[in-house]
Scaffold this motif. Structure first.
Motif, PDB file in Angstrom:
ATOM      1  N   LYS A 146      -2.160   6.899  -5.431  1.00 53.95           N
ATOM      2  CA  LYS A 146      -1.805   5.480  -5.427  1.00 53.95           C
ATOM      3  C   LYS A 146      -2.347   4.831  -6.694  1.00 53.95           C
ATOM      4  O   LYS A 146      -3.254   5.355  -7.352  1.00 53.95           O
ATOM      5  N   ASN A 198      -4.839   2.687 -13.640  1.00 58.01           N
ATOM      6  CA  ASN A 198      -5.737   3.577 -12.912  1.00 58.01           C
ATOM      7  C   ASN A 198      -5.069   4.080 -11.630  1.00 58.01           C
ATOM      8  O   ASN A 198      -4.331   3.343 -10.966  1.00 58.01           O
ATOM      9  N   SER A 222      -4.556   2.155  -8.363  1.00 58.25           N
ATOM     10  CA  SER A 222      -5.738   1.383  -7.964  1.00 58.25           C
ATOM     11  C   SER A 222      -5.905   0.113  -8.808  1.00 58.25           C
ATOM     12  O   SER A 222      -6.825  -0.681  -8.538  1.00 58.25           O
ATOM     13  N   VAL A 226      -5.414   8.850  -2.329  1.00 60.33           N
ATOM     14  CA  VAL A 226      -5.713   8.355  -0.982  1.00 60.33           C
ATOM     15  C   VAL A 226      -5.098   9.334   0.006  1.00 60.33           C
ATOM     16  O   VAL A 226      -3.876   9.392   0.148  1.00 60.33           O
ATOM     17  N   TYR A 240       0.204   1.065  -3.901  1.00 55.49           N
ATOM     18  CA  TYR A 240      -1.131   0.666  -4.365  1.00 55.49           C
ATOM     19  C   TYR A 240      -2.185   1.055  -3.342  1.00 55.49           C
ATOM     20  O   TYR A 240      -1.887   1.294  -2.168  1.00 55.49           O
ATOM     21  N   THR A 241      -3.411   1.066  -3.815  1.00 55.32           N
ATOM     22  CA  THR A 241      -4.511   1.238  -2.871  1.00 55.32           C
ATOM     23  C   THR A 241      -4.677  -0.065  -2.077  1.00 55.32           C
ATOM     24  O   THR A 241      -4.177  -1.129  -2.494  1.00 55.32           O
ATOM     25  N   LYS A 273      -9.524  10.610  -9.102  1.00 51.65           N
ATOM     26  CA  LYS A 273      -9.253   9.414  -9.898  1.00 51.65           C
ATOM     27  C   LYS A 273      -8.795   9.819 -11.293  1.00 51.65           C
ATOM     28  O   LYS A 273      -9.360  10.741 -11.903  1.00 51.65           O
ATOM     29  N   GLU A 324      -5.668   6.558  -7.980  1.00 46.79           N
ATOM     30  CA  GLU A 324      -6.658   7.110  -7.040  1.00 46.79           C
ATOM     31  C   GLU A 324      -5.915   7.862  -5.941  1.00 46.79           C
ATOM     32  O   GLU A 324      -4.866   7.401  -5.469  1.00 46.79           O
ATOM     33  N   GLN A 362      -7.364  -1.813  -1.649  1.00 43.25           N
ATOM     34  CA  GLN A 362      -8.185  -2.772  -2.391  1.00 43.25           C
ATOM     35  C   GLN A 362      -7.358  -3.511  -3.440  1.00 43.25           C
ATOM     36  O   GLN A 362      -7.472  -4.741  -3.591  1.00 43.25           O
ATOM     37  N   ALA A 363      -6.505  -2.809  -4.171  1.00 35.88           N
ATOM     38  CA  ALA A 363      -5.667  -3.439  -5.183  1.00 35.88           C
ATOM     39  C   ALA A 363      -4.672  -4.393  -4.523  1.00 35.88           C
ATOM     40  O   ALA A 363      -4.393  -5.490  -5.053  1.00 35.88           O
ATOM     41  N   THR A 375       0.810  -1.222   0.000  1.00 38.37           N
ATOM     42  CA  THR A 375       0.000   0.000   0.000  1.00 38.37           C
ATOM     43  C   THR A 375       0.843   1.273   0.000  1.00 38.37           C
ATOM     44  O   THR A 375       0.288   2.372   0.003  1.00 38.37           O
TER      45      THR A 375
END
Length: 289
Positions: A280, A271, A282, A275, A201-202, A248, A273, A204-205, A198
């Protein structure tokens, strides 16, 4: 005859006497002339008698030669005055050289003055360089087509470290007929690996990637005993923005293969996003790489 001879002898003697007297009288007359001439030489004549004593006083007699010009100076006082005037201009010329020496110090301060501007210029050029290096991909607050690529490279590095099992790789074991290995200690748990991913990355990813490629055994993460990767050179990628919102964005990456493979470039959509304060990725790591 004898008388005549005697008389002639007496006459000759008298003549010689008169000549002698005349000769004696002649030096007496010339003596004063010589005495007047040796008025200068008379001290020299007396000097031999006084040589022992005047040896030290001889320098004292040196003013006498200085007075010798003063005697004839009665006729050329103008020349003496002229010589004095000539001496007086020489003295100002010496001070004229002192200002010239003072000019040298004046030039010295100019050198520091040129050095001072050079010092501010170095910090001024170094400042932007320092600012550029301080922008970390994991702390990117402004996203554009240039800053997107460094963040993708950071994400690729973390993906490859995780997919290869970390360093050093843990022990291998068999599970359901397949060979697995534990991840290294620094990313050996789900919490540690998610925290590591993280950064680029996000959440979720990151969770999507961990759930697909890792299993949890006795509280520790393990993966199939195999390595992955591709030949794409993301360090030579270019990015073009496709969509944009305040939080985004999507960029189309053109990523080349090594020149020797002679393969066409890949087009990959990534993609992003925002944060908190930082951008980050996504997209899940395995989707990109």
């Amino acid at each position: 005859m004898k008388l005549n001879t005697k008389l002639s002898a007496l006459c000759i003697a008298a003549t010689l006497m008169s000549v002698a007297q005349a000769a004696a009288a002649a030096p007496a007359v010339t003596a004063p002339a010589e005495a007047t001439q040796p008025s200068v030489a008379s001290p020299a004549a007396s000097a031999p008698g006084q040589v022992p004593a005047p040896a030290a006083s001889a320098p004292a007699t040196t003013p006498a030669p200085a007075q010798a010009p003063s005697a004839p100076a009665s006729s050329p006082p103008a020349t003496a005055a002229g010589s004095a005037k000539a001496a007086t201009p020489v003295a100002p010329s010496a001070p004229a050289q002192r200002p010239s020496t003072s000019v040298a110090p004046a030039a010295a301060p100019i050198v520091p003055s040129t050095v001072k501007p050079s010092k501010p210029q170095q910090p001024s050029t170094a400042a932007p360089a320092a600012a550029a290096t301080n922008v970390k991909p994991t702390q990117l607050d402004k996203l554009n087509h240039e800053s997107a690529v460094p963040l993708v490279l950071e994400a690729q590095s973390r993906y490859q470290y995780a997919i290869s099992g970390g360093s050093p790789v843990g022990k291998s074991f068999q599970l359901n007929g397949k060979s697995y290995r534990y991840l290294s200690e620094d990313i050996g748990t789900k919490t540690k690996l998610i925290s590591y991913l993280t950064q680029a990355y996000t959440k979720q990813a990151s969770e999507q990637f961990v759930g697909k490629f890792f299993v949890e055994v006795n509280g520790r993460l393990a993966q199939l005993n195999a390595d992955g990767g591709n030949l794409l050179e993301f360090n030579r990628a270019t990015a073009k923005m496709v969509t944009m919102t305040p939080v985004k964005r999507s960029y189309l990456l053109t990523v080349p293969y090594p020149a020797e493979t002679k393969q066409a470039n890949e087009k990959i959509t990534v993609n992003f996003e925002k944060v908190g304060s930082y951008w980050k990725i996504s997209s899940a790591p395995h989707v990109i790489f």
